[in-house]
Design an enzyme around this catalytic site. Sequence first.
Site, PDB file in Angstrom:
ATOM      1  N   ARG A 124      -6.377  -7.340   1.241  1.00 54.69           N
ATOM      2  CA  ARG A 124      -5.836  -7.484  -0.302  1.00 54.69           C
ATOM      3  C   ARG A 124      -6.338  -6.081  -0.788  1.00 54.69           C
ATOM      4  NH1 ARG A 124      -9.220 -11.086  -1.843  1.00 54.69           N
ATOM      5  NH2 ARG A 124      -8.483 -10.745  -3.885  1.00 54.69           N
ATOM      6  N   LYS A 125      -7.009  -5.103  -0.264  1.00 54.18           N
ATOM      7  CA  LYS A 125      -7.250  -3.949  -0.959  1.00 54.18           C
ATOM      8  C   LYS A 125      -5.793  -3.043  -0.980  1.00 54.18           C
ATOM      9  CE  LYS A 125     -11.862  -4.290   0.751  1.00 54.18           C
ATOM     10  NZ  LYS A 125     -13.050  -3.586   1.948  1.00 54.18           N
ATOM     11  N   THR A 126      -5.016  -3.405  -1.900  1.00 53.36           N
ATOM     12  CA  THR A 126      -3.687  -2.701  -2.027  1.00 53.36           C
ATOM     13  C   THR A 126      -3.607  -2.240  -3.310  1.00 53.36           C
ATOM     14  OG1 THR A 126      -2.631  -4.857  -2.536  1.00 53.36           O
ATOM     15  CG2 THR A 126      -2.795  -4.236  -0.158  1.00 53.36           C
TER      16      THR A 126
END
Length: 210
Positions: A132-134
């Site tokens: 989820r490191k977007t």
Amino acid sequence: MHSVHDLDSAIDRWLHEDIKEGDHTTFSTIPPQASGSAELLVKDDGILAGVDVAQRIFKRFDPEIDLQLFILDGMEIHPGDVAFRVTGKVHTLLQCERLVLNIMQRMSGIATTTRNYVELLYGTGTRILDTRKTTPGMRVLEKAAVRAGGAFNHRMNLADGVMLKDNHIQAAGSIHRAIQKVRKHIPPTIKIEVECDNLRQVRSALAAGA
């Protein structure tokens, strides 16, 4: 951006961010009825991603635009390749080109980097997952780029699955207790995963039903 409507809303915001009241340079130098065509020329080796979004951007701005796709998402590209040709009003081409290039350069960069890692692990039975490191607001596109590169998507959001980490486990008292608590809270269709630091934790997680 889980639907066409969501993507269209995002495209509207992106276009407004870049164009605002209008492209004064183009408006003052090129007649509004002028038509032409442009090609996306590849300048480096890699994996292409974002052509579907590019097509959506042009069509959102001007439904009469014509775009011919020559290379699809996930395909290898090399210097000199032409990914697509777009034909229509010059005003449309010039006002949409920067947004299209920004999206495609970012997505293709992610796809290319992903493919490099996928190839390094080929034959090992290992699958690469994203996180989820977007970039805020870009998750769906960046995760699509990961798929184009040959890897797999993990959770799209916190509601898609359970990922127990150290802070959750410490608060619950143990891996077993954390999983017990989660089981009471979620439907059985949601997968429970545990982030482990060592094999002892792996064994505990498996024994508890992760």
